[in-house]
Design a protein around this motif. Structure first.
Motif, mmCIF file in Angstrom:
data_model
loop_
_atom_site.group_PDB
_atom_site.id
_atom_site.type_symbol
_atom_site.label_atom_id
_atom_site.label_comp_id
_atom_site.label_asym_id
_atom_site.label_seq_id
_atom_site.Cartn_x
_atom_site.Cartn_y
_atom_site.Cartn_z
ATOM 1 N N THR A 101 0.760 -1.371 0.076
ATOM 2 C CA THR A 101 -0.002 -0.026 0.012
ATOM 3 C C THR A 101 0.954 1.391 -0.009
ATOM 4 O OG1 THR A 101 -1.860 -1.232 1.146
ATOM 5 C CG2 THR A 101 -1.642 1.159 1.210
ATOM 6 N N VAL A 102 1.814 1.191 0.875
ATOM 7 C CA VAL A 102 2.455 2.790 1.083
ATOM 8 C C VAL A 102 3.265 2.844 -0.027
ATOM 9 C CG1 VAL A 102 4.062 4.030 2.307
ATOM 10 C CG2 VAL A 102 2.504 2.674 3.726
ATOM 11 N N ASP A 103 3.389 4.023 -0.800
ATOM 12 C CA ASP A 103 4.077 4.136 -2.089
ATOM 13 C C ASP A 103 5.135 5.164 -2.020
ATOM 14 O OD1 ASP A 103 2.538 6.290 -2.287
ATOM 15 O OD2 ASP A 103 1.855 6.003 -4.233
ATOM 16 N N ALA A 104 5.242 5.939 -1.110
ATOM 17 C CA ALA A 104 6.320 6.994 -0.705
ATOM 18 C C ALA A 104 6.976 6.628 0.523
ATOM 19 C CB ALA A 104 5.507 8.465 -0.963
ATOM 20 N N ILE A 105 8.396 7.220 0.499
ATOM 21 C CA ILE A 105 9.226 7.096 1.693
ATOM 22 C C ILE A 105 9.631 8.518 2.020
ATOM 23 C CG2 ILE A 105 9.868 4.766 1.208
ATOM 24 C CD1 ILE A 105 12.452 5.749 0.278
ATOM 25 N N HIS A 106 10.312 8.588 3.245
ATOM 26 C CA HIS A 106 10.892 9.831 3.845
ATOM 27 C C HIS A 106 12.309 9.848 3.811
ATOM 28 C CE1 HIS A 106 6.675 9.664 5.106
ATOM 29 N NE2 HIS A 106 6.513 10.826 4.959
ATOM 30 N N GLY A 107 13.008 8.606 3.776
ATOM 31 C CA GLY A 107 14.358 8.550 3.778
ATOM 32 C C GLY A 107 14.807 7.142 3.577
ATOM 33 N N LEU A 108 16.199 7.146 3.560
ATOM 34 C CA LEU A 108 16.842 5.821 3.490
ATOM 35 C C LEU A 108 17.816 5.520 4.352
ATOM 36 C CD1 LEU A 108 16.683 5.401 -0.444
ATOM 37 C CD2 LEU A 108 15.530 3.939 1.122
#
Length: 330
Positions: A58-65
């Motif tokens: 479901t989640v398609d975007a991230i804030h960091g790696l």
């Protein structure tokens, strides 16, 4: 263009490391959530939140790696990056909760000569926090962050980066933490396997030899023919300012893996945990077929260049028996 991952607007990179530990963390942060996916080819991966990056989820975007040394202990680095982002109010808002999404991966550097007797808890969460706090649009290459303790079969490894622009003006850039089981150089150099893709003299400008001798094609890996442990892994991140879906980001990561094959010999072995994260900041539209094909082609090139630069820019660790740096011998 600085020939760095941060040539993509809205992307910042920070390192934190410990010289005595001979290990560290590299954090990649996005000013706005970025669509992301992942492709894993090595036989011994260590990852955080990689299942979330599957296009069917479901989640398609991230804030960091978070990229870290420390083998499985280093997976705690993602918690440190996440903590810093949460303090800034950056993450998914669910009621009163703020939840930053920070996938990550680790490499094995536990036998590089550093002091890994850290006591009850490993230091990677704190290093992750410090790396996130240090993130900016400029950063060092070589033996820093997650690349501090990295090695290849014959030379010190490290952090490399490279960038490019497609003919239509879309930017794509890569960062690699190079800790390969094999070699990034042809024999002991001065030639790099990635030489055909070099831009300028970014890793020495030595070009290719006129002919490959049979001995440089023989298998040469850490631990030799009797190698039994998973002590390796090259971690890579490729980011573009194109507008991509999560499935397209997965395809970009898959195509970008060709850069590993152009730069490391051998690669994607049972002894490696090779991985490519792909992310898109969503600024420029591309054609979903020809445009994505071109983007993936160039992504492979920038990953190959980043891997070579990771070895070229590295410096030797100050321990007895440590591997030499490429530029100490070439």
């Amino acid at each position: 263009m600085k020939n760095l991952l941060t040539d993509i607007a809205g992307v910042r990179v920070g390192h934190a490391d410990d010289a005595r530990l001979a290990s560290g963390v590299t954090a990649i942060l996005f000013d706005r959530p970025a669509v992301a996916s992942v492709d894993i080819r090595g036989g011994g991966p260590g990852t955080r939140e990689s299942a979330l990056l599957d296009p069917v989820n479901t989640v398609d975007a991230i804030h960091g790696l978070a990229l870290a040394g420390g083998s499985a202990f280093g997976l705690e680095a993602g918690g440190g990056v996440q903590a810093w982002l949460a303090e800034q109010g950056r993450g998914y808002q669910i009621g009163n909760a703020v939840i930053p999404i920070v996938p990550g991966a680790i490499l094995f550097d536990l036998l590089d000569g550093g002091d890994k007797n850290w006591g009850r808890f490993p230091p990677y969460r704190d290093l992750g926090y410090a790396a996130a706090a240090a993130a900016s649009d400029d950063f060092k290459l070589g033996s820093v962050g997650a690349g501090l303790g990295a090695t290849t079969v014959n030379y010190k490894g490290g952090i490399g980066s490279a960038s490019a622009v497609t003919p239509s003006g879309v930017r794509v850039a890569a960062l690699a933490a190079v800790n390969a089981v094999g070699s990034v150089t042809i024999g002991d150099g001065p030639h790099f396997w990635a030489a055909p893709f070099e831009v300028g003299n970014e890793f020495g400008g030595h070009g290719m030899p006129n002919k490959l001798k049979p001995e440089v094609l023989a298998m040469r890996i850490k631990g030799g023919p009797a190698a039994t442990s998973i002590e390796n892994t090259t971690l890579a991140v490729v980011i573009t300012d194109a507008i991509l879906t999560k499935a397209q980001a997965r395809r970009l990561a898959m195509m970008a893996q060709t850069g590993f094959a152009r730069a490391i010999y051998p690669v994607h072995a049972p002894l490696d945990g090779d991985i490519v994260f792909a992310a898109a900041t969503g600024e420029k539209p591309i054609d979903p077929l020809v445009g994505l094909t071109e983007l993936g082609m160039i992504a492979g090139n920038v990953i190959a260049r980043a891997i070579a630069r990771g070895v070229y820019e590295a410096t030797a660790l100050p321990f007895a028996g440590a591997l030499p740096a490429f530029r100490d011998r070439n």
